[in-house]
Each structure stands twice: as C-alpha cells, then as structure tokens.
Design a protein around this motif. Structure first.
Motif, PDB file in Angstrom:
ATOM      1  N   THR A  70      -3.791  -2.805   5.294  1.00 25.33           N
ATOM      2  CA  THR A  70      -5.234  -2.767   5.527  1.00 25.33           C
ATOM      3  C   THR A  70      -5.941  -3.189   4.246  1.00 25.33           C
ATOM      4  O   THR A  70      -5.604  -2.708   3.160  1.00 25.33           O
ATOM      5  CB  THR A  70      -5.681  -1.375   6.021  1.00 25.33           C
ATOM      6  OG1 THR A  70      -7.068  -1.413   6.370  1.00 25.33           O
ATOM      7  CG2 THR A  70      -5.435  -0.287   4.990  1.00 25.33           C
ATOM      8  N   GLN A  71      -6.889  -4.089   4.371  1.00 26.58           N
ATOM      9  CA  GLN A  71      -7.564  -4.668   3.210  1.00 26.58           C
ATOM     10  C   GLN A  71      -8.652  -3.724   2.699  1.00 26.58           C
ATOM     11  O   GLN A  71      -9.495  -3.265   3.474  1.00 26.58           O
ATOM     12  CB  GLN A  71      -8.188  -6.008   3.575  1.00 26.58           C
ATOM     13  CG  GLN A  71      -9.024  -6.630   2.470  1.00 26.58           C
ATOM     14  CD  GLN A  71      -8.184  -7.160   1.319  1.00 26.58           C
ATOM     15  OE1 GLN A  71      -7.201  -7.869   1.536  1.00 26.58           O
ATOM     16  NE2 GLN A  71      -8.569  -6.825   0.085  1.00 26.58           N
ATOM     17  N   ARG A  98       0.067  -0.744  -2.801  1.00 25.79           N
ATOM     18  CA  ARG A  98      -0.993  -1.762  -2.719  1.00 25.79           C
ATOM     19  C   ARG A  98      -0.538  -3.040  -3.393  1.00 25.79           C
ATOM     20  O   ARG A  98       0.311  -3.012  -4.308  1.00 25.79           O
ATOM     21  CB  ARG A  98      -2.294  -1.261  -3.335  1.00 25.79           C
ATOM     22  CG  ARG A  98      -2.266  -1.066  -4.841  1.00 25.79           C
ATOM     23  CD  ARG A  98      -3.592  -0.471  -5.309  1.00 25.79           C
ATOM     24  NE  ARG A  98      -3.609  -0.264  -6.759  1.00 25.79           N
ATOM     25  CZ  ARG A  98      -4.576   0.373  -7.397  1.00 25.79           C
ATOM     26  NH1 ARG A  98      -5.623   0.878  -6.714  1.00 25.79           N
ATOM     27  NH2 ARG A  98      -4.522   0.518  -8.710  1.00 25.79           N
ATOM     28  N   THR A 129      -9.255  -3.166  -5.458  1.00 25.26           N
ATOM     29  CA  THR A 129      -9.208  -4.176  -4.403  1.00 25.26           C
ATOM     30  C   THR A 129      -7.777  -4.660  -4.188  1.00 25.26           C
ATOM     31  O   THR A 129      -7.111  -5.107  -5.129  1.00 25.26           O
ATOM     32  CB  THR A 129     -10.117  -5.360  -4.749  1.00 25.26           C
ATOM     33  OG1 THR A 129     -11.473  -4.911  -4.762  1.00 25.26           O
ATOM     34  CG2 THR A 129      -9.975  -6.490  -3.742  1.00 25.26           C
ATOM     35  N   VAL A 143      -4.541  -5.154  -0.688  1.00 27.20           N
ATOM     36  CA  VAL A 143      -4.062  -4.766   0.636  1.00 27.20           C
ATOM     37  C   VAL A 143      -3.218  -3.515   0.459  1.00 27.20           C
ATOM     38  O   VAL A 143      -2.313  -3.490  -0.393  1.00 27.20           O
ATOM     39  CB  VAL A 143      -3.237  -5.881   1.308  1.00 27.20           C
ATOM     40  CG1 VAL A 143      -2.739  -5.418   2.681  1.00 27.20           C
ATOM     41  CG2 VAL A 143      -4.064  -7.152   1.439  1.00 27.20           C
ATOM     42  N   THR A 192     -11.630  -3.828  -0.173  1.00 27.76           N
ATOM     43  CA  THR A 192     -12.367  -4.674  -1.099  1.00 27.76           C
ATOM     44  C   THR A 192     -13.487  -3.852  -1.708  1.00 27.76           C
ATOM     45  O   THR A 192     -14.321  -3.302  -0.985  1.00 27.76           O
ATOM     46  CB  THR A 192     -12.929  -5.905  -0.402  1.00 27.76           C
ATOM     47  OG1 THR A 192     -11.873  -6.634   0.222  1.00 27.76           O
ATOM     48  CG2 THR A 192     -13.641  -6.812  -1.396  1.00 27.76           C
TER      49      THR A 192
END
Length: 116
Positions: free
Chosen positions: A110-111, A40, A92, A94, A113
């Motif tokens: 993939t984001q 990430r 949080t 990507v 949040t």
C-alpha cells in the motif's frame, strides 16, 4: 500458504497520521504463530523492515520510526496493523506486511505518500 492484503495507505501532509492494515488468509495457523512485520520500500532503495511483532505481542522498531509508529495484531481477525503518527516526507514508500523473515513472496503493498 498465507495470502496478505495491505490497505490504508494514502496521501497525507507531514505531521499527519495513517493506519495501515494487513489481512491474512489461507494458512491462518502459520500466521498466528509467526513474527509479523511491516516493511517499506522507497523509490530507488531496498526494502527494509520497520516494525515487528511476535505472536505474544512483543514489538520491535527501527530507529527511524521508533516513538512514531505502533505495530499491533489481532490474531482473531488475522490482521496486523501499523499506526503511523508524526509522518515525515522520508516515510514515503510502499508498505508491505510479511512474516519475519519473509515468506519469500509479497502482497501488492500500500502506497504511503507524505507531502512536506
């Protein structure tokens, strides 16, 4: 070459869950024998490895996600998963999947949040 497509991200409240998927195509033999991981990258920070899984299914986690995230793989479906529970705002980022160490190239990610 292996192509990697991540999916499953989104917006979730703190304490919620998401399940990420990473579909591999191309040189599937290489995918199946490699250690695969989820990485990430948060804004302003370097990309970090958070979970890894061997071809035999042995797993390892960064301390920041241990006990909350679970990595798995289905070598018949050429897919790696990341189940994320008890999400926190600091999760949080990507999220990307890749070989460990990485192939030298990356998918789109993939984001994820997490709102507090």
């Amino acid at each position: 070459q292996v192509q990697l497509v991540e999916s499953g991200g989104g917006l979730v409240q703190a304490g919620g869950s998401l399940r990420l998927s990473c579909a591999a195509s191309g040189s599937i033999f290489n995918f199946r024998i490699n250690v695969m991981g989820w990485y990430r990258q948060a804004p302003g920070k370097q990309r970090e490895l958070v979970a890894a899984i061997t071809s035999a299914g042995n797993t390892n986690y960064d301390d920041s996600v241990k006990g909350r995230f679970t990595i798995s793989r289905d070598n018949y479906k050429n897919t790696v998963y990341l189940q994320m529970n008890s999400l926190k705002a600091e999760d949080t980022a990507v999220y990307y999947c890749n070989k460990v160490p990485d192939y030298g190239y990356w998918g789109q990610g993939t984001q994820v949040t997490v709102s507090s």
